[in-house]
Design a protein around this motif. Sequence first.
Motif, PDB file in Angstrom:
ATOM      1  N   ALA A  45       0.797  -0.795  -0.470  1.00 54.85           N
ATOM      2  CA  ALA A  45       0.010   0.408   0.182  1.00 54.85           C
ATOM      3  C   ALA A  45       1.171   1.285   0.225  1.00 54.85           C
ATOM      4  CB  ALA A  45      -1.251  -0.347   0.433  1.00 54.85           C
TER       5      ALA A  45
ATOM      6  N   THR B  65       2.120   1.715  -3.577  1.00 57.23           N
ATOM      7  CA  THR B  65       1.323   1.611  -5.087  1.00 57.23           C
ATOM      8  C   THR B  65       0.966   2.764  -4.532  1.00 57.23           C
ATOM      9  OG1 THR B  65      -0.769   0.617  -3.268  1.00 57.23           O
ATOM     10  CG2 THR B  65       0.558  -0.175  -4.990  1.00 57.23           C
ATOM     11  N   THR B  66      -0.002   3.531  -3.159  1.00 56.77           N
ATOM     12  CA  THR B  66      -0.142   4.982  -3.080  1.00 56.77           C
ATOM     13  C   THR B  66       0.532   6.216  -4.327  1.00 56.77           C
ATOM     14  OG1 THR B  66      -0.143   4.428  -0.548  1.00 56.77           O
ATOM     15  CG2 THR B  66      -0.307   7.319  -0.954  1.00 56.77           C
TER      16      THR B  66
ATOM     17  N   ILE C 247      -1.533   5.068   3.092  1.00 55.65           N
ATOM     18  CA  ILE C 247      -1.633   2.914   3.925  1.00 55.65           C
ATOM     19  C   ILE C 247      -2.525   3.109   4.575  1.00 55.65           C
ATOM     20  CG2 ILE C 247      -0.507   1.737   5.599  1.00 55.65           C
ATOM     21  CD1 ILE C 247       2.377   3.121   5.177  1.00 55.65           C
TER      22      ILE C 247
ATOM     23  N   GLY D  94      -4.887   1.678   2.183  1.00 51.59           N
ATOM     24  CA  GLY D  94      -5.024   0.552   2.613  1.00 51.59           C
ATOM     25  C   GLY D  94      -5.023  -0.618   2.988  1.00 51.59           C
TER      26      GLY D  94
ATOM     27  N   GLY E  33      -3.860   3.498  -2.587  1.00 52.08           N
ATOM     28  CA  GLY E  33      -3.106   2.896  -1.143  1.00 52.08           C
ATOM     29  C   GLY E  33      -4.574   1.978  -1.359  1.00 52.08           C
ATOM     30  N   PHE E  34      -5.829   2.452  -1.097  1.00 53.47           N
ATOM     31  CA  PHE E  34      -7.135   0.899  -1.396  1.00 53.47           C
ATOM     32  C   PHE E  34      -6.724   0.540  -2.432  1.00 53.47           C
ATOM     33  CE2 PHE E  34     -10.724  -0.388  -2.241  1.00 53.47           C
ATOM     34  CZ  PHE E  34     -11.543  -0.602  -0.873  1.00 53.47           C
TER      35      PHE E  34
ATOM     36  N   GLY F 181      -3.890  -0.918  -3.644  1.00 52.06           N
ATOM     37  CA  GLY F 181      -2.757  -2.056  -3.230  1.00 52.06           C
ATOM     38  C   GLY F 181      -3.318  -2.813  -2.001  1.00 52.06           C
ATOM     39  N   GLY F 182      -3.873  -2.152  -1.042  1.00 59.09           N
ATOM     40  CA  GLY F 182      -3.756  -3.293   0.331  1.00 59.09           C
ATOM     41  C   GLY F 182      -4.905  -4.416  -0.278  1.00 59.09           C
TER      42      GLY F 182
END
Length: 204
Positions: free
Chosen positions: A102, A105-106, A131, A134, A182-183, A185-186
Amino acid sequence: MNIKDYKKFPVTTGLILISGIVYLISFVLYGPTMNAYQALHLGAYNGFYVQHTHEYYRFITSNFIHFGILHIVVNCYSLYGLGAFMEKVLGRTRYLIVVGIAAVTTNGLPYLLYLHNGFEGSSVSGGISGIIFGLIGALGALALLYRDVFMHIWRSLLPNLIFMLLISFIVPEISLSGHVSGFIGGFIATYFLLNQKRHHDEVN
């Protein structure tokens, strides 16, 4: 909260401590708030700057840059509340992987867009909220894979998520692209890790 609580969630506590130390450094150097140029000096993210300096470490360091006391207090408070829960649910190793993905990717996904069409080429971003989003994405993956256990938690969090996304869209100083990235990626990291675990459990 006592010292035993911190020991239960070492990754979350570590993220908060790093953010606090970086903010103290910025406070000593620049005072209680920073401008964009000062934030860049400390490690914030800007697509144009990364492209021309090749300082890709900014994908990580930018997560710990905060522009003022309210920024860091709100972010760290949110991180502790959600992070402690997710660290307990995912386990330390998987949680650390999700946080790391996260974090990258953010700004990593917006950077790819910048390389494609100059997306947000003049913006400077920082903060650990990517994060946090994420971890919200990670909770969404848990709700998808384990509906009976986590769906009610996800539904209770959903109005807050929608509100935060609206604020990200309305307030220009907040990076909507960083939050969404971030979302994503997480969510993807957690879905992949838990699917691997389920497959392993089924085989054994």
